[in-house]
Design a protein around this motif. Structure first.
Motif, PDB file in Angstrom:
ATOM      1  N   PRO A   6       0.847  -1.198   0.000  1.00 24.90           N
ATOM      2  CA  PRO A   6       0.000   0.000   0.000  1.00 24.90           C
ATOM      3  C   PRO A   6       0.885   1.252   0.000  1.00 24.90           C
ATOM      4  CG  PRO A   6      -0.622  -1.495   1.779  1.00 24.90           C
ATOM      5  CD  PRO A   6       0.614  -2.036   1.172  1.00 24.90           C
ATOM      6  N   SER A   7       0.398   2.306  -0.645  1.00 24.30           N
ATOM      7  CA  SER A   7       1.210   3.515  -0.804  1.00 24.30           C
ATOM      8  C   SER A   7       1.572   4.155   0.537  1.00 24.30           C
ATOM      9  CB  SER A   7       0.491   4.523  -1.689  1.00 24.30           C
ATOM     10  OG  SER A   7      -0.744   4.885  -1.116  1.00 24.30           O
ATOM     11  N   PHE A   8       0.712   4.027   1.555  1.00 26.63           N
ATOM     12  CA  PHE A   8       1.031   4.649   2.838  1.00 26.63           C
ATOM     13  C   PHE A   8       2.186   3.935   3.549  1.00 26.63           C
ATOM     14  CE2 PHE A   8      -2.207   1.518   3.927  1.00 26.63           C
ATOM     15  CZ  PHE A   8      -1.742   0.957   5.101  1.00 26.63           C
ATOM     16  N   ILE A   9       2.543   2.744   3.084  1.00 27.28           N
ATOM     17  CA  ILE A   9       3.715   2.030   3.615  1.00 27.28           C
ATOM     18  C   ILE A   9       4.916   2.223   2.689  1.00 27.28           C
ATOM     19  CG2 ILE A   9       4.675  -0.242   4.125  1.00 27.28           C
ATOM     20  CD1 ILE A   9       1.860  -1.115   4.963  1.00 27.28           C
ATOM     21  N   ALA A  10       4.688   2.096   1.389  1.00 28.22           N
ATOM     22  CA  ALA A  10       5.790   2.172   0.426  1.00 28.22           C
ATOM     23  C   ALA A  10       6.388   3.570   0.341  1.00 28.22           C
ATOM     24  CB  ALA A  10       5.302   1.742  -0.953  1.00 28.22           C
ATOM     25  N   MET A  11       5.556   4.610   0.403  1.00 28.23           N
ATOM     26  CA  MET A  11       6.049   5.973   0.229  1.00 28.23           C
ATOM     27  C   MET A  11       7.036   6.380   1.319  1.00 28.23           C
ATOM     28  SD  MET A  11       5.894   9.239   1.126  1.00 28.23           S
ATOM     29  CE  MET A  11       5.861  10.855   0.567  1.00 28.23           C
ATOM     30  N   PRO A  12       6.743   6.185   2.602  1.00 29.68           N
ATOM     31  CA  PRO A  12       7.728   6.575   3.622  1.00 29.68           C
ATOM     32  C   PRO A  12       9.039   5.778   3.527  1.00 29.68           C
ATOM     33  CG  PRO A  12       5.588   6.213   4.646  1.00 29.68           C
ATOM     34  CD  PRO A  12       5.485   5.759   3.224  1.00 29.68           C
ATOM     35  N   ILE A  13       8.932   4.504   3.157  1.00 31.04           N
ATOM     36  CA  ILE A  13      10.148   3.692   3.040  1.00 31.04           C
ATOM     37  C   ILE A  13      10.991   4.177   1.853  1.00 31.04           C
ATOM     38  CG2 ILE A  13      11.057   1.385   2.600  1.00 31.04           C
ATOM     39  CD1 ILE A  13       8.513   0.285   3.980  1.00 31.04           C
ATOM     40  N   SER A  14      10.357   4.384   0.704  1.00 27.36           N
ATOM     41  CA  SER A  14      11.111   4.841  -0.468  1.00 27.36           C
ATOM     42  C   SER A  14      11.663   6.244  -0.246  1.00 27.36           C
ATOM     43  CB  SER A  14      10.255   4.788  -1.728  1.00 27.36           C
ATOM     44  OG  SER A  14       9.173   5.681  -1.654  1.00 27.36           O
ATOM     45  N   PHE A  15      10.899   7.117   0.377  1.00 26.31           N
ATOM     46  CA  PHE A  15      11.374   8.476   0.666  1.00 26.31           C
ATOM     47  C   PHE A  15      12.602   8.432   1.576  1.00 26.31           C
ATOM     48  CE2 PHE A  15      11.318  12.346   3.272  1.00 26.31           C
ATOM     49  CZ  PHE A  15      11.423  13.306   2.266  1.00 26.31           C
TER      50      PHE A  15
END
Length: 93
Positions: A6-15
């Motif tokens: 889910p984007s709310f998990i992937a976005m903070p990790i990738s950022f």
């Protein structure tokens, strides 16, 4: 690989990974630049110059790997001319 997250998990990790990549590479480049200024020997400057080129290429490769890890990307490359590794090019993403 992780594009199914889910984007709310992937976005903070990738950022976080992008920020770490930028911080580490930026620090190495600043240190290399300072050493290059402080050591006036041509041979040493050439070695540091080559190391700094390796570092910024690693930065671009790491960004590519982070993007591939979290996204399904289809690359469209224009202007496929003969590029020289010893030349400078503008990287736009």
């Amino acid at each position: 690989m992780l594009s199914g997250l889910p984007s709310f998990i992937a976005m903070p990790i990738s950022f976080t990974l992008f920020c770490l990549n930028l911080a580490i590479v930026g620090t190495l480049l600043v240190i290399g630049g300072l050493i290059k200024i402080l050591i006036p020997l041509k041979f040493a400057q050439k070695v540091i110059y080559d190391l700094m080129h390796f570092v910024y290429r690693t930065w671009a490769l790491n960004n590519y790997l982070i993007m591939m890890l979290f996204n399904k990307i289809e690359w469209k490359i224009k202007g496929n001319q003969n590029l020289n590794k010893k030349s400078w090019y503008l990287l736009i993403a």
